[in-house]
Design a protein around this motif. Sequence first.
Motif, PDB file in Angstrom:
ATOM      1  N   GLY A  98      96.437  49.019  13.335  1.00 27.23           N
ATOM      2  CA  GLY A  98      95.341  48.353  14.001  1.00 27.23           C
ATOM      3  C   GLY A  98      96.253  46.797  14.264  1.00 27.23           C
ATOM      4  O   GLY A  98      97.356  47.284  15.017  1.00 27.23           O
ATOM      5  N   TRP A  99      95.857  46.032  14.642  1.00 24.50           N
ATOM      6  CA  TRP A  99      96.394  44.812  15.197  1.00 24.50           C
ATOM      7  C   TRP A  99      95.893  42.908  15.421  1.00 24.50           C
ATOM      8  O   TRP A  99      94.311  43.502  15.321  1.00 24.50           O
ATOM      9  N   ASP A 115      86.427  40.147  14.014  1.00 26.01           N
ATOM     10  CA  ASP A 115      86.272  41.587  13.004  1.00 26.01           C
ATOM     11  C   ASP A 115      85.954  42.559  14.432  1.00 26.01           C
ATOM     12  O   ASP A 115      84.814  42.640  14.788  1.00 26.01           O
ATOM     13  N   SER A 119      91.038  47.999  16.001  1.00 24.09           N
ATOM     14  CA  SER A 119      91.494  49.194  15.461  1.00 24.09           C
ATOM     15  C   SER A 119      91.363  50.426  16.308  1.00 24.09           C
ATOM     16  O   SER A 119      91.213  50.474  16.308  1.00 24.09           O
ATOM     17  N   SER A 176      91.708  53.133  14.486  1.00 20.24           N
ATOM     18  CA  SER A 176      90.657  54.027  13.479  1.00 20.24           C
ATOM     19  C   SER A 176      89.263  55.099  13.757  1.00 20.24           C
ATOM     20  O   SER A 176      89.253  55.794  13.419  1.00 20.24           O
ATOM     21  N   ARG A 199      96.322  54.727  11.169  1.00 18.08           N
ATOM     22  CA  ARG A 199      96.323  53.276  10.496  1.00 18.08           C
ATOM     23  C   ARG A 199      97.043  52.708  11.152  1.00 18.08           C
ATOM     24  O   ARG A 199      98.265  51.766  10.809  1.00 18.08           O
ATOM     25  N   GLY A 218      96.656  49.429   9.785  1.00 18.76           N
ATOM     26  CA  GLY A 218      94.876  49.581  10.180  1.00 18.76           C
ATOM     27  C   GLY A 218      94.535  47.550   9.831  1.00 18.76           C
ATOM     28  O   GLY A 218      95.118  46.978  10.314  1.00 18.76           O
ATOM     29  N   SER A 219      93.666  47.775  10.386  1.00 20.20           N
ATOM     30  CA  SER A 219      92.672  46.399  10.540  1.00 20.20           C
ATOM     31  C   SER A 219      92.578  46.373   9.249  1.00 20.20           C
ATOM     32  O   SER A 219      92.183  44.761   8.867  1.00 20.20           O
ATOM     33  N   PRO A 249      86.164  46.336  15.399  1.00 16.45           N
ATOM     34  CA  PRO A 249      86.612  47.622  15.420  1.00 16.45           C
ATOM     35  C   PRO A 249      85.330  49.241  16.350  1.00 16.45           C
ATOM     36  O   PRO A 249      85.882  49.837  16.790  1.00 16.45           O
TER      37      PRO A 249
END
Length: 368
Positions: A224-225, A184, A212, A214, A222, A85-86, A186
Motif C-alpha cells: 500500500g502507500w 482512505d 493499496s 490489495s 501486501r 498494505g494500507s 482502497p
Amino acid sequence: MKRSFIREILEAIDEETISFAGGLPSEKLFPRDDLKVATLTALDNPKIYQYGISNGINELREQIASRYTKEGFPTTKDNILITTGSQQAMYILAKFFENKDITIEEPSYLGAMNIFRLNHLNMFGVKLEDDGINVEEFEKSFKETKLAYLIPDFQNPSATTYCDEKREEIAKIVKKYDGILIEDSPYSELFFDKKNIAISSKLPKNSFHLGSFSKTLVPSLRIGWIRADEELLKSLMIIKESIDLHSCGISQYILAEYLKDEEKYERHLQEIRDDYAKKANYFSEQLNKIMPEFKHQKPKGGMFLYGSFEEGIDTFALVQECLKKKVVFVPGNQFYIDKVPNPEIRFNYTHSNFEQIEKGIKLIKSCL
C-alpha cells in the motif's frame, strides 16, 4: 482490545461456507500469468534480494506518483511512502496522532477503528448520509478535533460515495480549521461509472491519501502507500523504520515490473469493474426478490452492499444462526463505536459466484 470480528469469522468457516463477510477480491480475476512473467523478470535483478530504502523503491513510487499526476493531482515520488498494505499506513498514522481526538464516519471501517483504539485516539462519529457525511455535523466535530478519517469512495462498510458538493465542503472545512484529513481510498479504482476526484487533491498540504494494490491486483503482495506533502511524510519515517525498516522488496520489484505496461493494468482494472458491476446488480436483484424486507441501495462501485432490516432484528444474533447453516456476513454493529446491536448488515459480493449469492441469501432468509 478485541480481535476483528471479520478475521475471527474467516478462521471459523470452512470451504462449504458461503461467506459474504471478508472483503475478498475474486480469485478468478488475479492476473496470474502476467504476475508470473513480472516475477521471473524481477528475480533476475540482484537488488531484489537486498535491503531497500525505507520509503520504498524509486521506480514503484514514481509509477504511483505518475498515476496521481495524470488524474490532476500533481505528485512526485517524494510524496509517496510505500507501506505493508494500507493497514500499516493507518497504523503509522494512528501512532503519529496517538492520544488525539479524531472525527470518523458512522458506520466506519472496523480495521481502522481497532487501530485507533489501540493507539488511544478518541473517536467522534458523524452520521453518513446517502451522498456522504453530514457536513454540518462534520464541521462541528472537526472544529474541535482538527483530524478526520474518511472513506469517500464506495465506503466500507456502507458503499456510500461522496457527491462532488460534499467533497468541496469537506475540503473547505479542513482548510478553514487548518486540520488534517486522512483519506482512505482502497476502492477508488473499482468504480462502475466514473472515478471521483480525491478530496486530498484540494488540500495537498493538509492530507494523507491512502492507497493499496490489495483490491486491484492481489492482497498477498501486501503493498500500500501514503501520498502526502513531503514534510508530512518525513514525520512518519521514524515510525515506519521502527516497525519493519522497509516493506517487502520482492513484492515492490514485482509490482514495479508489472506496472511498466500501463495499458495492461488498465485492461485488468476494467475487467474487475465489469465483473463486480454484474455481481453487485445480481446481489441487489436477489435481495429484492428473496428478502425484500432488507432495504438497501445498489452499489456504484467497490466491494460491498449495505442495508438494514426494520427495527427489531439483531443482526449480530442472526449471524450466529446463519453460521450454523454455513452462510456468514458482518453485522452492522461491528462498524459503530459503541457496537450496540442494530438491524444493519454489510455484504461482500465480489468473492461469490451467482449460484452462491442466490443460495446464501435464501439461507439467511430461512434464519430470519
